[in-house]
Motif scaffolding. Structure first.
Motif, short mmCIF file in Angstrom:
data_model
loop_
_atom_site.label_atom_id
_atom_site.label_comp_id
_atom_site.label_asym_id
_atom_site.label_seq_id
_atom_site.Cartn_x
_atom_site.Cartn_y
_atom_site.Cartn_z
N ALA A 75 9.41 15.71 -1.83
CA ALA A 75 9.36 17.14 -1.50
C ALA A 75 7.93 17.60 -1.65
CB ALA A 75 10.26 17.93 -2.44
N GLU A 76 7.50 18.50 -0.77
CA GLU A 76 6.17 19.09 -0.85
C GLU A 76 6.30 20.59 -1.02
OE1 GLU A 76 3.61 18.16 2.42
OE2 GLU A 76 3.19 16.15 1.65
N PHE A 77 5.58 21.12 -1.98
CA PHE A 77 5.51 22.56 -2.21
C PHE A 77 4.09 23.00 -1.92
CE2 PHE A 77 8.90 20.97 -4.92
CZ PHE A 77 9.92 21.88 -4.69
N VAL A 84 -6.94 26.43 -11.02
CA VAL A 84 -6.79 25.00 -11.26
C VAL A 84 -5.37 24.75 -11.74
CG1 VAL A 84 -7.57 23.03 -12.63
CG2 VAL A 84 -9.22 24.73 -11.85
N ILE A 85 -4.72 23.75 -11.17
CA ILE A 85 -3.42 23.33 -11.66
C ILE A 85 -3.68 22.52 -12.92
CG2 ILE A 85 -1.31 22.04 -11.18
CD1 ILE A 85 -1.94 22.45 -8.18
N LEU A 86 -3.23 23.03 -14.06
CA LEU A 86 -3.47 22.36 -15.33
C LEU A 86 -2.46 21.26 -15.61
CD1 LEU A 86 -4.26 25.44 -17.59
CD2 LEU A 86 -5.88 23.88 -16.47
N VAL A 99 8.81 12.15 -10.20
CA VAL A 99 7.37 11.96 -10.39
C VAL A 99 6.65 13.04 -9.59
CG1 VAL A 99 5.44 10.37 -10.03
CG2 VAL A 99 7.68 9.47 -10.66
N THR A 100 5.64 13.64 -10.21
CA THR A 100 4.92 14.73 -9.54
C THR A 100 3.49 14.33 -9.21
OG1 THR A 100 4.23 15.67 -11.66
CG2 THR A 100 6.30 16.49 -10.70
N GLY A 101 2.90 15.05 -8.28
CA GLY A 101 1.51 14.84 -7.91
C GLY A 101 0.89 16.15 -7.48
N TYR A 102 -0.42 16.28 -7.70
CA TYR A 102 -1.12 17.51 -7.32
C TYR A 102 -2.62 17.25 -7.33
CZ TYR A 102 -1.72 17.88 -12.39
OH TYR A 102 -2.02 17.64 -13.71
N ASP A 103 -3.35 18.10 -6.59
CA ASP A 103 -4.80 18.04 -6.57
C ASP A 103 -5.35 18.61 -7.87
OD1 ASP A 103 -5.00 16.91 -4.05
OD2 ASP A 103 -4.99 18.87 -3.06
N LYS A 104 -6.34 17.95 -8.41
CA LYS A 104 -6.93 18.39 -9.67
C LYS A 104 -8.21 19.20 -9.48
CE LYS A 104 -4.61 14.63 -12.00
NZ LYS A 104 -3.61 14.47 -11.02
N VAL A 105 -8.56 19.47 -8.24
CA VAL A 105 -9.75 20.28 -7.95
C VAL A 105 -9.36 21.75 -7.86
CG1 VAL A 105 -10.90 18.39 -6.73
CG2 VAL A 105 -9.48 19.96 -5.45
N PRO A 106 -10.29 22.65 -8.14
CA PRO A 106 -9.97 24.08 -8.04
C PRO A 106 -9.54 24.48 -6.63
CG PRO A 106 -12.04 23.76 -9.21
CD PRO A 106 -11.66 22.42 -8.63
N VAL A 107 -8.57 25.38 -6.58
CA VAL A 107 -8.10 25.94 -5.31
C VAL A 107 -8.80 27.29 -5.17
CG1 VAL A 107 -6.11 26.63 -3.94
CG2 VAL A 107 -5.89 24.77 -5.62
N SER A 126 -2.92 24.52 -1.38
CA SER A 126 -2.84 23.24 -2.06
C SER A 126 -1.37 22.81 -2.06
CB SER A 126 -3.37 23.33 -3.48
OG SER A 126 -3.45 22.05 -4.06
N THR A 127 -1.13 21.56 -2.37
CA THR A 127 0.22 21.01 -2.32
C THR A 127 0.58 20.34 -3.64
OG1 THR A 127 -0.02 20.62 0.05
CG2 THR A 127 1.75 19.45 -1.06
N ILE A 128 1.80 20.56 -4.08
CA ILE A 128 2.38 19.86 -5.22
C ILE A 128 3.51 19.02 -4.67
CG2 ILE A 128 3.67 20.13 -7.37
CD1 ILE A 128 2.19 22.87 -7.64
N THR A 129 3.56 17.74 -5.05
CA THR A 129 4.63 16.87 -4.57
C THR A 129 5.58 16.53 -5.72
OG1 THR A 129 3.33 14.86 -4.97
CG2 THR A 129 3.23 15.81 -2.76
#
Length: 102
Positions: free
Chosen positions: A18-20, A31-33, A43-51, A57-60
């Motif tokens: 799933a993508e959010f 920033v996603i902390l 299992v989750t994934g996300y960009d660690k760079v500032p938006v 940005s996308t959270i999986t």
């Protein structure tokens, strides 16, 4: 854009993704902390760079469908502006075994 994702019907032992997508509507970089799932089956994934303001940005969330039946899992997102969001994934895991009649 949406805080819930419905996989519908998925087969057992298949990973479902799933993508959010979200947009930073503030005037400051965000920033996603941390992104934490409610179980080890997701299992989750996300960009660690500032938006930056106005950027997306996308959270999986990847669900490992090992158990058959209905599921509903939560994913908690913590941001640098001290806000927190709850995302939900849900669906039904079907057995992918075929039963034959003799």
């Amino acid at each position: 854009e949406s805080k819930s994702y419905d996989f519908g019907s998925i087969d057992r032992n298949i990973s479902a993704n799933a993508e959010f997508v979200f947009t930073n509507n503030t005037m400051e970089p965000i920033v996603i902390l941390k992104v934490k799932s409610s179980c080890g089956c997701t299992v989750t994934g996300y960009d660690k760079v500032p938006v930056l303001p106005g950027e997306k940005s996308t959270i999986t969330a990847t669900y490992n469908a090992k158990k058959t039946g209905t599921f509903r899992k939560n994913v908690t997102v913590s941001l640098s502006d001290n806000s927190q969001y709850n995302l939900t994934i849900k669906g039904v895991v079907n057995t992918n075994e075929t039963i034959t009649q003799r």
